[in-house]
Design a protein around this motif. Structure first.
Motif, PDB file in Angstrom:
ATOM      1  N   GLU A 199       2.055  -3.819  31.755  1.00  0.00           N
ATOM      2  CA  GLU A 199       2.231  -2.395  32.033  1.00  0.00           C
ATOM      3  C   GLU A 199       1.925  -1.550  30.794  1.00  0.00           C
ATOM      4  N   ARG A 203      -1.184   0.586  31.218  1.00  0.00           N
ATOM      5  CA  ARG A 203      -0.617   1.872  31.623  1.00  0.00           C
ATOM      6  C   ARG A 203      -0.534   1.996  33.141  1.00  0.00           C
ATOM      7  N   LYS A 205       1.451   1.377  36.566  1.00  0.00           N
ATOM      8  CA  LYS A 205       2.813   1.213  37.064  1.00  0.00           C
ATOM      9  C   LYS A 205       2.928  -0.086  37.868  1.00  0.00           C
ATOM     10  N   GLU A 408       0.813   5.506  34.752  1.00  0.00           N
ATOM     11  CA  GLU A 408       1.964   6.145  34.133  1.00  0.00           C
ATOM     12  C   GLU A 408       1.507   7.303  33.241  1.00  0.00           C
TER      13      GLU A 408
END
Length: 535
Positions: A199, A203, A205, A408
């Motif tokens: 993650e 980046r 989710k 994210e």
């Protein structure tokens, strides 16, 4: 007579001619300054004859022409031979799949090994993967050696498979382990087991794991325009020096039929009928990918058109500058990943769904395509669909919203503490710029068809790249050029072309049953598709 259609029965009907009114992709929209758009032709009239005719002006056609030119003009390699070459394109230059893809050159460094081994044997499987690494290296060399302008935006670094499903992740790890256990060349794949680490680095989710490997990206349409300019200038200089190569390109010239006969010397001559007249040729090379079945009927069942979707996004500040994505990515979802399109159980079943993502280093634009995978591969309206003038409403909605739902921090201003800013879109103009469609040529065994057509002397093909052409076309085109100009027998396919033998369109391969996406039940083509939205 070849005509235009929008939907065909996959593997049964010829695909017809490309649509005359395609939508404008991101790549084409940002190339409107090019002199090679809007019906560009080298000469006002179609030549009456040519030694070699290439049908298609995408990357397969352009690079095949380039490598033919190199073989003929470089000292000591041409053997004193000369050739006239004419490229014929149904629409504008490079307006098909090359001008509509995701700009991602992603060699498969491990994932396809079990499948390729099962169908072609371990030795061929290793060669297939190695060929893709060699393609990335060749594109990099071409960009450097030809002096490609900065607009080509070539970047080489790391790609990342981001696993969004435990089963998909486990199968990928098994593929990597089996490949390395077989003694396959280690291409530097880095495995990330921990989901939190995946993650952080991706980046994305909910990432459950990741794998990193060599990959690249570039502006495919600008690259092909650059190669075209070399062909045109080389043809002019060779002509003035009395050299061995001449090049002519004719766009907005659909080929409607192809026939051949023996001339008085017993040599095969081809006659290509177009909407602008006829041209005779000694050799024909088919580089029309999804549309190859129009002029090569034995490939109708082997290369099936499939409409795909792609999108371009202007990033918020949280994905700009020093905070841009550090890798290209493939988001690998479970097969039933929700993408806004009803999943038809009669449609093709794949082991997973995926999206592909690049962030252009020259502009920061994010290109994401696929549509959750399921939207394309399990939606009945995709297979056999050659309409790139419209788009699927469900897939389009997915692509419009997927960056915010997947990444994210997308659409959130980084470092802003004001509670009123949280969750809100960034500056006006950020977000989705464009969604477009393009038509891919899916191969019945997932490999391209590159080489001489069985029982058809002087007729060649470079097509069926299975939505993976950016990682295959450069080496395939070089190999085909070597084969066409070879002194040696083409029976020595691998040593001659540098390609895996499994790429050759042998009679045995053409007659084998498809394993990539069969069967095509009659109900598959009669089901009601999602509504299309005009672009």
């Amino acid at each position: 007579m070849t005509t235009r259609v929008s939907k065909v029965r996959p593997g049964i009907d010829p695909p017809g001619l490309p649509r005359p009114d395609p939508c404008l992709s991101y790549w084409l929209a940002h190339s409107q300054d090019s002199p090679y758009t809007d019906g560009f032709c080298s000469t006002e009239l179609l030549p009456q004859q040519s030694d070699i005719v290439i049908v298609g002006s995408g990357m397969s056609g352009v690079l095949t022409a380039y490598f033919l030119m190199k073989e003929l003009t470089e000292e000591g390699r041409g053997g004193g031979r000369s050739a006239s070459l004419t490229m014929i394109e149904a629409r504008d230059f490079c307006s098909g799949a090359t001008g509509r893809n995701g700009g991602h050159c992603r060699p498969d460094s491990y994932l396809g090994f079990p499948t390729y081994s099962k169908h072609f044997g371990e030795d061929q499987a290793k060669k297939i993967l190695k060929n893709e690494i060699q393609t990335l290296e060749l594109v990099e060399r071409l960009v450097r050696e030809t002096g490609a302008p900065s607009e080509v935006d070539f970047w080489k670094g790391r790609g990342m498979d981001v696993f969004m499903d435990e089963k998909v992740k486990r199968e990928a790890k098994n593929a990597l382990d089996s490949y390395l256990a077989s003694g396959g060349q280690d291409f530097g794949v880095e495995w990330v087991e921990d989901g939190k680490e995946a993650e952080r680095r991706s980046r994305v989710k909910g990432a459950l794991g990741a794998a990193l490997y060599p990959a690249g990206s570039f502006y495919p349409h600008r690259f092909c325009m650059h190669i075209l300019s070399i062909l045109l200038s080389s043809s002019s200089s060779q002509h003035h020096r009395g050299g061995g190569f001449s090049f002519n390109i004719q766009t907005q010239t659909p080929v409607t039929s192809l026939s051949s006969s023996l001339d008085g010397r017993g040599q095969r001559r081809f006659k290509l009928k177009t909407t602008r007249g006829e041209i005779e040729a000694g050799t024909v090379i088919h580089a029309t990918n999804a549309f190859v079945g129009n002029l090569v009927p034995e490939l109708i069942h082997a290369v099936v058109p499939m409409r795909g979707h792609c999108s371009a996004h202007t990033p918020p500040r949280s994905f700009s500058g020093a905070r841009m994505l550090e890798t290209t990515q493939i988001l690998r979802w479970a097969p039933g990943h929700e993408c806004g399109v009803p999943q038809d159980p009669r449609a093709i079943q794949f082991d997973e769904a995926f999206d592909y993502v690049i962030q252009r280093k020259g502009t920061g634009s994010v290109i994401i395509g696929g549509g959750g995978g399921g939207a394309t591969y399990r939606n009945p309206s995709a297979f056999g669909n050659t309409d790139d003038s419209s788009r699927d409403a469900g897939v389009s909605d997915y692509l419009v919203n997927c960056m915010k739902s997947t990444y994210e921090g997308w659409n959130v201003e980084a470092g802003v503490n004001d509670e009123r800013r949280k969750g809100l879109a960034g500056q006006l103009g950020q977000g989705v710029e464009r969604v477009w469609t393009g038509v891919m040529g899916f191969s019945k065994d997932e490999l391209p068809y590159v080489g001489d057509l069985p029982g058809k002397p002087d007729e060649y093909v470079n097509a069926g790249h299975h939505g993976h052409g950016m990682a295959r076309i450069a080496t395939c085109s070089r190999g085909l050029a070597r084969m066409r100009l070879a002194y040696d027998s083409p029976e020595f396919y691998e040593s001659l072309t540098g390609l895996p033998a499994s790429f050759r369109p042998t009679r045995k391969r053409l007659e084998e049953k498809a394993w990539g996406f069969e069967p095509f039940p009659s109900s598959f083509t009669s089901s009601s598709p999602q509504p299309d939205s005009k672009l």
